[in-house]
Each structure stands twice: as structure tokens, then as C-alpha cells.
Design an enzyme around this catalytic site. Structure first.
Site, PDB file in Angstrom:
ATOM      1  N   ASP A 138      -2.757 -18.076  -0.112  1.00  0.00           N
ATOM      2  CA  ASP A 138      -3.796 -18.731  -0.926  1.00  0.00           C
ATOM      3  C   ASP A 138      -4.449 -19.856  -0.129  1.00  0.00           C
ATOM      4  OD1 ASP A 138      -1.324 -20.037  -1.017  1.00  0.00           O
ATOM      5  OD2 ASP A 138      -1.492 -20.628  -3.115  1.00  0.00           O
ATOM      6  N   TYR A 184       0.828  -1.212   0.000  1.00  0.00           N
ATOM      7  CA  TYR A 184       0.000   0.000   0.000  1.00  0.00           C
ATOM      8  C   TYR A 184       0.866   1.268   0.000  1.00  0.00           C
ATOM      9  CZ  TYR A 184      -4.712  -1.882   0.904  1.00  0.00           C
ATOM     10  OH  TYR A 184      -5.933  -2.490   0.816  1.00  0.00           O
ATOM     11  N   ASP A 233     -12.023  -9.308   4.675  1.00  0.00           N
ATOM     12  CA  ASP A 233     -13.340  -9.309   4.015  1.00  0.00           C
ATOM     13  C   ASP A 233     -13.913 -10.722   3.997  1.00  0.00           C
ATOM     14  OD1 ASP A 233     -13.246  -6.567   3.406  1.00  0.00           O
ATOM     15  OD2 ASP A 233     -14.083  -6.882   1.400  1.00  0.00           O
ATOM     16  N   LYS A 280       3.498 -15.254   1.773  1.00  0.00           N
ATOM     17  CA  LYS A 280       3.656 -15.910   0.465  1.00  0.00           C
ATOM     18  C   LYS A 280       5.151 -16.152   0.294  1.00  0.00           C
ATOM     19  CE  LYS A 280       1.899 -17.410  -3.447  1.00  0.00           C
ATOM     20  NZ  LYS A 280       0.916 -18.507  -3.570  1.00  0.00           N
ATOM     21  N   ASP A 337      -6.172  -7.077   4.173  1.00  0.00           N
ATOM     22  CA  ASP A 337      -7.359  -6.435   3.586  1.00  0.00           C
ATOM     23  C   ASP A 337      -8.271  -7.495   2.987  1.00  0.00           C
ATOM     24  OD1 ASP A 337      -9.006  -4.326   2.564  1.00  0.00           O
ATOM     25  OD2 ASP A 337      -8.071  -4.622   0.592  1.00  0.00           O
TER      26      ASP A 337
HETATM   27  C1  IPM Z   1     -10.328  -1.380   4.446  1.00  0.00           C
HETATM   28  C2  IPM Z   1     -10.627  -0.701   3.136  1.00  0.00           C
HETATM   29  C3  IPM Z   1      -9.494   0.264   2.802  1.00  0.00           C
HETATM   30  C4  IPM Z   1      -8.220  -0.546   2.672  1.00  0.00           C
HETATM   31  C5  IPM Z   1      -9.718   1.145   1.562  1.00  0.00           C
HETATM   32  C6  IPM Z   1     -11.032   1.904   1.627  1.00  0.00           C
HETATM   33  C7  IPM Z   1      -8.585   2.094   1.333  1.00  0.00           C
HETATM   34  O1  IPM Z   1     -10.822  -1.657   2.139  1.00  0.00           O
HETATM   35  O2  IPM Z   1     -10.179  -0.664   5.451  1.00  0.00           O
HETATM   36  O3  IPM Z   1     -10.260  -2.606   4.469  1.00  0.00           O
HETATM   37  O4  IPM Z   1      -7.937  -1.091   1.591  1.00  0.00           O
HETATM   38  O5  IPM Z   1      -7.496  -0.655   3.643  1.00  0.00           O
HETATM   39 MG    MG Z   2     -10.888  -3.678   2.854  1.00  0.00          MG
END
Ligand code: IPM
Ligand code: MG
Length: 359
Positions: free
Chosen positions: A225, A142, A253, A193, A249
Site C-alpha cells: 500500500d 494467480y 499499471d 504485505k 500487476d
Molecule cells: C498483465 C495483464 C494480465 C495479468 C491479464 C490480461 C491476465 O493484466 O499482463 O498485466 O493480469 O497478468
Molecule cells: Mg495487468
């Protein structure tokens, strides 16, 4: 002394969900005499529209001065086509994370038993799920240099980013994760990885070095993975997971969906002194913004984490978490966690229900 909380509503559903968290904060502020002062500032697309930049100096100064920050979400299609990445809403969020040194991102994924049937996975796979993803938040791909997007000779477009960590960055997030594991079930899985990327060979080395300092914690390693697969195959094998910025990240999710909805997941982003910013793991959901249907619980639970980690008000944090659980005992559900026999409620009805459950 009054404690200063900076609220950053942001974009999309941000203002709607933050409004509910604010109601809850105001309620516990009274109930527990916390002496919190709540202020708001602009970030993300809302800040671009008002000032031309996603992180105005004023907002950054207020964030630095605050005792804690509560953020809604940033981003949306309106700003997505700007070729200048510096003027994207996400830069507002990333700017606060990096300028305040909020490297330690805690993303707990807990399945409320009341929501076992809201998950797309079988109840027996997810019931009792309680995992913690520790994501490094101010380094990795990032933030690595060089980065860019350019057109080479011959008109060929090229984009590039750099995945870099030094050992100090790895060690400090490693310590956060080992400490968290020590306070829980003493099991830590480091995700990398290392079969392909040198930077994660270093990651693995440093984690192994740290393990010597934490002999009571059982450390394992997993390729990212495989970790993605294991998270949906048998998520309860994990307790604490530590990983870099981008893998974290993505995996967070996936972990969020195990719990029924990404609308349930809070997060804390902490610096070395536990000062931090708190936000739901989900995004700004522009497709449902303004409709009053978003789930405010992730933001309300983020406010609870804020009270616990940064504002030294653990009783208020416990009370909010208990109130959320009490609300889920009732047949009230926002659209994302709706199931048969439940009544669908709006964002503000859900917030009101939490406030009522605090009484
Ligand atoms: C998160 C979000 C952020 C990230 C974005 C909005 C920049 O997806 O906090 O997980 O990628 O960190
Ligand atoms: Mg995110």
C-alpha cells in the site's frame, strides 16, 4: 540458423499493434540480416472463436518450439461473461506463461523526455524516471490452489483463491531482481504485505537471505500500500522493484502511467534460460479496437526487448529504441500521448514513422 518468432496478435487492439511491430521486425530483419522467420498463431478470444479454447494445442506447441514469442493482448467483453473460467481469453495468456515457465517478468518504466508533459504527474516528479518492476509471473494468487466459485448451503455464493509461494519460487525471482539491480544502480526494493500475509513474511525472509549473496546491492522492503503511494508521490526513489504476481500487476499499471501512457510500456517474460514472451503491459482496449488509434510503441519496444534478451541481436534492439526516440522528437503522437502543438497520427502512421526512422 533461422530463428523462429511466434507472433500472437490476440484480441481487441492486439492485431493492430502487432501489425506495426511486425513491420518493424521485418525491417530490422533485413537491415541486420537476422534470419528471423515470423509465424502467427491464435490465442485468447480469437482462438476461442475459431477453436473453442483460448490456448489451442497447436498454439502451445508452436510457442514451445519458437525461439521467442511476441504477443499483442487478449480479452474483451464478448468473452467476459463466460462462467467457465477455463474458456476465458486470459487463460490463453496465463497458460503460456505457466506452461513455458515464464516466471520472470520485467516491466521497465522509462519516461521519454519528449513525453514529460504527457504524464498526469508534474514534470519535475517524473522527469528522468527509469525504474524496473520485476514481477513474479507464474505463482502467487494467480495460480494457487484451491481456487473456486461455488454456491454454499443456503444459497450463499462464495469465491476463493489461495495466495501461496514456496521458497524456491521466491528465490528464483529474487535472483532475477538482484542480478538486474546489480547491472543497474544496485538498489532493490522488495514489495510485500508482511504485516498481514504469512506468505509474504516468507517472501521477506528469502529476500533477506539472498541479500547476503549480493552485498553490493542495497535491499529495502516496503508494504504494497505504501509502495503504491510512493510510486505516485516520489517515483524516482525507486530503481528496481521486485514483487509477487498480483502486486506486480497492479503496481506496473501505476508505474506505466508515470511515463505518460500505458501505451509506451513493453515487457519481457522470461524462463530460466532467457527464452521468453514479449508483450506490451497494456491490455486489449476493446473500447478503441478497430479504430486505428492505438499506440503501437509498447509492442514495438517489446519487440526490441525480444531482440535483446532472446534473439541475441542487441544492435537491432538499440536501433529500434533509437528510432522510437527519433519519432518522439518529431511532432507525431497517437491519441494517448497527444499534447498541444503535436499532430495526431494513427496506429499505422506511427509504425511507418518508426520504420522510416530506422532507415
Ligand atoms: C498483465 C495483464 C494480465 C495479468 C491479464 C490480461 C491476465 O493484466 O499482463 O498485466 O493480469 O497478468
Ligand atoms: Mg495487468
Amino acid at each position: 540458423m533461422a530463428k523462429n518468432v511466434l507472433i500472437l496478435p490476440g484480441d481487441g487492439i492486439g492485431p493492430e499493434i502487432v501489425a506495426e511491430a511486425r513491420k518493424v521486425l521485418e525491417r530490422v530483419n533485413q537491415q541486420f540480416s537476422l534470419g528471423l522467420e515470423l509465424n502467427e498463431a491464435l490465442v485468447g478470444g480469437a482462438a476461442i472463436d475459431a477453436t473453442g479454447v483460448p490456448l489451442p494445442d497447436e498454439t502451445l506447441a508452436a510457442a514451445k518450439a519458437a525461439d521467442a514469442i511476441l504477443l499483442g493482448a487478449v480479452g474483451g467483453p464478448k468473452w467476459d461473461t463466460n462462467p467457465d473460467f477455463q474458456i476465458r481469453p486470459e487463460k490463453g495468456l496465463l497458460g503460456i506463461r505457466s506452461q513455458l515457465g515464464l516466471f520472470g517478468n520485467l516491466r521497465p518504466a522509462i519516461l521519454y523526455p519528449q513525453l514529460a508533459h504527457a504524464s498526469t504527474l508534474k514534470p519535475e516528479v517524473v522527469s528522468g524516471l527509469d525504474i524496473l518492476i520485476v514481477r513474479e509471473l507464474t505463482g502467487g494468487i494467480y495460480f494457487g490452489q484451491p481456487r473456486g466459485y461455488r454456491t454454499k448451503e443456503g444459497g450463499v455464493r462464495e469465491g476463493f483463491n489461495t495466495y501461496v509461494y514456496d521458497e524456491n519460487e521466491i528465490r528464483r525471482i529474487g535472483r532475477v531482481a538482484f542480478e538486474a539491480a546489480r547491472a543497474r544502480n544496485k538498489k532493490l526494493c522488495s514489495v510485500d504485505k508482511a504485516n498481514v500475509l504469512e506468505v509474504t513474511v516468507l517472501w521477506r525472509e528469502v529476500m533477506n537471505e539472498l541479500a547476503a549473496e549480493y552485498p553490493d546491492v542495497e535491499l529495502s522492503h516496503m508494504y504494497v500500500d505504501n509502495a503504491a503511494m510512493q510510486l505516485v508521490r516520489a517515483p524516482k526513489q525507486f530503481d528496481v522493484v521486485v514483487t509477487g504476481n498480483m502486486f506486480g500487476d497492479i503496481l506496473s499499471d501505476a508505474a506505466a502511467m508515470l511515463t505518460g501512457s500505458i501505451g509506451m510500456l513493453p515487457s519481457a517474460s522470461l524462463d530460466a534460460n532467457n527464452k521468453g514472451m514479449y508483450e506490451p503491459c497494456h491490455g486489449s482496449a476493446p473500447d478503441i479496437a478497430g479504430q486505428g488509434i492505438a499506440n503501437p510503441l509498447a509492442t514495438i519496444l517489446s519487440a526490441a526487448m525480444m531482440l535483446r534478451y532472446s534473439l541475441n541481436a542487441p544492435e537491432a534492439a538499440d536501433a529500434i529504441e533509437a528510432a522510437v526516440s527519433k519519432v518522439l522528437d518529431q511532432p507525431l503522437r497517437t491519441a494517448d500521448i497527444m499534447s498541444e502543438g503535436m499532430r495526431r497520427v494513427s496506429t499505422s502512421e506511427m509504425g511507418d514513422a518508426v520504420v522510416a526512422a530506422l532507415a
